[in-house]
Design a protein around this motif. Structure first.
Motif, PDB file in Angstrom:
ATOM      1  N   UNK A 103       0.534  -0.849   0.298  1.00  0.00           N
ATOM      2  CA  UNK A 103       0.230  -0.145  -0.352  1.00  0.00           C
ATOM      3  C   UNK A 103       1.113   1.568  -0.002  1.00  0.00           C
ATOM      4  N   UNK A 104       0.444   1.910  -0.762  1.00  0.00           N
ATOM      5  CA  UNK A 104       1.124   3.636  -0.757  1.00  0.00           C
ATOM      6  C   UNK A 104      -0.120   4.687  -0.104  1.00  0.00           C
ATOM      7  N   UNK A 105       0.953   5.247   0.313  1.00  0.00           N
ATOM      8  CA  UNK A 105      -0.972   6.592   0.397  1.00  0.00           C
ATOM      9  C   UNK A 105      -0.546   7.818  -0.416  1.00  0.00           C
ATOM     10  N   UNK A 106      -0.678   8.773  -1.288  1.00  0.00           N
ATOM     11  CA  UNK A 106      -0.834   9.438  -1.759  1.00  0.00           C
ATOM     12  C   UNK A 106      -1.714  11.088  -1.177  1.00  0.00           C
ATOM     13  N   UNK A 107      -2.430  10.628  -0.331  1.00  0.00           N
ATOM     14  CA  UNK A 107      -3.273  11.941   0.419  1.00  0.00           C
ATOM     15  C   UNK A 107      -3.935  11.369   1.269  1.00  0.00           C
ATOM     16  N   UNK A 108      -4.564  12.645   2.599  1.00  0.00           N
ATOM     17  CA  UNK A 108      -4.930  12.023   3.133  1.00  0.00           C
ATOM     18  C   UNK A 108      -6.030  10.446   3.386  1.00  0.00           C
ATOM     19  N   UNK A 109      -5.988   9.964   4.252  1.00  0.00           N
ATOM     20  CA  UNK A 109      -6.559   8.639   4.163  1.00  0.00           C
ATOM     21  C   UNK A 109      -8.077   8.796   4.829  1.00  0.00           C
ATOM     22  N   UNK A 110      -9.403   8.067   4.104  1.00  0.00           N
ATOM     23  CA  UNK A 110     -10.707   8.110   4.743  1.00  0.00           C
ATOM     24  C   UNK A 110     -11.151   6.943   4.408  1.00  0.00           C
ATOM     25  N   UNK A 111     -11.999   7.115   5.253  1.00  0.00           N
ATOM     26  CA  UNK A 111     -12.372   5.627   5.325  1.00  0.00           C
ATOM     27  C   UNK A 111     -13.466   5.738   4.947  1.00  0.00           C
TER      28      UNK A 111
ATOM     29  N   UNK B 117       5.477  10.367  10.795  1.00  0.00           N
ATOM     30  CA  UNK B 117       4.591   8.946  10.573  1.00  0.00           C
ATOM     31  C   UNK B 117       3.785   8.802  11.652  1.00  0.00           C
ATOM     32  N   UNK B 118       4.070   9.583  12.399  1.00  0.00           N
ATOM     33  CA  UNK B 118       2.836  10.033  14.002  1.00  0.00           C
ATOM     34  C   UNK B 118       1.611  11.033  13.289  1.00  0.00           C
ATOM     35  N   UNK B 119       1.610  11.552  12.444  1.00  0.00           N
ATOM     36  CA  UNK B 119       0.361  11.719  12.056  1.00  0.00           C
ATOM     37  C   UNK B 119      -0.244  11.571  10.582  1.00  0.00           C
ATOM     38  N   UNK B 120       0.202  10.212  10.249  1.00  0.00           N
ATOM     39  CA  UNK B 120      -0.837   8.950   9.729  1.00  0.00           C
ATOM     40  C   UNK B 120      -0.691   8.239  10.286  1.00  0.00           C
ATOM     41  N   UNK B 121       0.333   7.819  11.625  1.00  0.00           N
ATOM     42  CA  UNK B 121      -0.322   7.376  12.352  1.00  0.00           C
ATOM     43  C   UNK B 121      -1.785   7.342  13.324  1.00  0.00           C
ATOM     44  N   UNK B 122      -2.064   8.958  13.482  1.00  0.00           N
ATOM     45  CA  UNK B 122      -3.543   9.739  14.119  1.00  0.00           C
ATOM     46  C   UNK B 122      -4.240   8.623  13.463  1.00  0.00           C
ATOM     47  N   UNK B 123      -4.158   9.768  11.920  1.00  0.00           N
ATOM     48  CA  UNK B 123      -5.269   8.500  11.046  1.00  0.00           C
ATOM     49  C   UNK B 123      -5.842   7.545  10.815  1.00  0.00           C
ATOM     50  N   UNK B 124      -4.710   6.481  11.043  1.00  0.00           N
ATOM     51  CA  UNK B 124      -5.316   5.449  10.517  1.00  0.00           C
ATOM     52  C   UNK B 124      -5.757   4.742  11.801  1.00  0.00           C
ATOM     53  N   UNK B 125      -5.156   5.240  12.813  1.00  0.00           N
ATOM     54  CA  UNK B 125      -6.401   4.757  14.646  1.00  0.00           C
ATOM     55  C   UNK B 125      -7.107   5.177  14.077  1.00  0.00           C
ATOM     56  N   UNK B 126      -7.968   6.733  14.050  1.00  0.00           N
ATOM     57  CA  UNK B 126      -9.378   6.866  13.240  1.00  0.00           C
ATOM     58  C   UNK B 126      -9.567   6.379  12.409  1.00  0.00           C
TER      59      UNK B 126
END
Length: 499
Positions: free
Chosen positions: A232-240, A287-296
């Protein structure tokens, strides 16, 4: 191929890679733009980086995409690449299909909670994955590559799930999984379900690792089809915008009356997998900012999965083993896609613990589980990580989870007694058969392991399963379906002696 003055064909899509080279994100941007195109679609890549003159043709040969032509004016280059062969191009103008991860999604819905069956004493279960039939793997490739509509993919996957659940029930399990039949792997599948995330082949990541030749050799030695296994590669803010796995639970519950377990990649695993400095830092500062969105995202999913009636939701965190057993600081390995940096065991274990607890906070603890193993991409025991739970048990004990489902049959996992340090109010799942071994374990040996676990933890706390899943990757199953069924049956026969 020499440059020409002008392209003879017009591109369907164009982007400017600027001064990026193939090792600093250009290949990932190419993949972002070429994957949505139909076969025969034309992508123009603008570049001012001289090394691309040699690296891009090599990438085209490796991925079997045709380099149609290229132009050069001063430092500015223009490469025209066809997805597949130019001969596949249709006469009508081509419009790029929307990337799967960005496709219109089913809106998140509020649902009435479904009552979940309880988790029985000495419950027998698989860890998650089940060998996919060859036709299911082919269907998955067609879907991921945009050659098959989503509805047709799920219709085929439904049949594969029915077969996987039927085999587990025949083996005598108490809890079933859907065998992860809809996933290309136990973790990377999230890229097909999240917005702004996309699957890319491991071959595109070779320039990003410390030693590409050694990494490629490791993949060959492990029989990993690097051109087919995707990351998986992230190209923008993660949205579920649609469920990750709740739809798997919904369907599984229509074909079985048994309790259903579902596995999710854990937040630390996803953070380590998705954080690639050359591309994800365009969307996240750290990566901490990415992790916050992953937690959400995982909290949103956990809420829906529990409401869907899953008896147990398992979070997979095998990269915890890579943290403590892989050796030198910052060593990168194939282990579960752990390609991003590691800041040392103490930091990483604390980071993982905090992420897991953030996901779990406020949810019913007795319906959550954590799975840890030492690598499950090959049946070759000699190449998997090795070490007891001693450096991990303190961290595991601080994760507020209701059950631990742990690799324990293989000698690589050390002694079971170490697990007595886990919280007394948590259940302990112990691996009592080894999915890496072709031979089915003797019933007496399985019963002896079960009895040992009962002596250590008490029968009310013990859960029973293989060390790991039977097919971590769709294209690289650890064993055949018949062997998987026989191994679960061996656990069920062993458990029956204690009931």
């Amino acid at each position: 191929m020499d440059p020409i003055a002008h392209h003879a064909h017009s591109p369907d899509v164009s982007f400017d890679g600027g001064e990026l080279d193939c090792g600093n994100g250009l290949l990932l941007l190419i993949r972002k733009h070429i994957d949505p195109l139909p076969r025969g679609g034309l992508l123009e890549i603008l570049s001012s980086e001289v090394s691309v003159d040699e690296d891009l043709p090599a990438w085209c040969r490796m991925t079997r995409n045709e380099l149609v032509s290229w132009t050069k004016t001063g430092r500015q280059r223009s490469f025209l690449v066809c997805k597949g062969a130019l001969a596949e191009r249709t006469v009508a103008p081509l419009m790029p299909a929307a990337p799967m991860a960005m496709a219109p999604a089913v809106p998140a819905r509020r649902r009435e909670p479904v009552a979940a069956p309880p988790l029985p004493e000495l419950a027998v279960m698989g860890i998650g994955s089940w060998p996919r039939p060859r036709w299911m793997a082919d269907t998955m490739h067609a879907y991921v590559e945009g050659r098959l509509p989503e509805q047709a993919f799920h219709e085929t996957a439904d049949d594969a799930v029915r077969l996987a659940i039927a085999a587990q029930e025949k083996a005598g399990v108490d809890v079933v999984t859907d065998g992860e039949q809809r996933r290309d792997s136990y973790a990377s599948f999230v890229a097909t379900r999240l917005d702004n995330c996309q699957l890319i082949p491991l071959t595109d990541l070779l320039p990003l690792v410390d030693d590409p030749e050694a990494f490629e050799a490791e993949l060959r030695a492990l029989d990993i089809p690097a051109g087919e296994v995707r990351h998986p590669a992230v190209f923008g803010p993660l949205v579920r915008s649609r469920p990750l796995v709740a739809h798997e639970v919904d369907f599984a519950r229509t074909v079985t009356a048994k309790p259903v377990k579902v596995a999710l990649p854990g937040p630390y695993l996803l953070t380590r997998t998705m954080w690639m400095e050359c591309i994800s830092d365009q969307a996240y500062a750290s990566r901490e900012a990415l992790a916050q969105d992953i937690v959400r995202v995982l909290r949103e999913e956990l809420a829906e999965v529990l409401d869907a009636g899953a008896t147990l939701v398992q979070f997979d965190e095998p990269v915890l083993s890579e943290v403590v057993f892989a050796g030198a600081k910052n060593k990168r390995s194939f282990m579960c896609g752990a390609l991003s940096e590691s800041l040392g065991p103490d930091h990483e274990l604390g980071f993982a613990r905090d992420l897991l607890n953030a996901v779990l906070a406020g949810f019913p603890r007795e319906r959550t589980a954590l799975h840890v193993c030492r690598g499950n991409w090959t049946p070759d025991e000699s190449v998997a990580l090795s070490g007891s739970y001693a450096p991990l048990v303190a961290t595991l004990a601080q994760v507020r989870v209701g059950a631990y489902l742990l690799e324990m049959c293989t000698p690589r996992a050390g002694e079971m007694e170490i697990l007595r340090a886990l919280p007394q109010d948590a259940r302990v799942g112990v691996g009592v058969v080894n999915q890496k071994h072709a031979a089915v374990e003797d019933a007496d040996a399985v019963a002896a392991r079960i009895g040992h676990a009962i002596d250590l933890f008490g029968r009310g706390r013990v859960l029973l399963h293989p060390d790991c899943g039977f097919a971590t990757f769709a294209d690289n199953p650890i064993c055949a379906g018949g062997t998987a069924q026989d191994k679960l049956a061996a656990i069920a026969r062993g458990a029956a002696r204690f009931r």
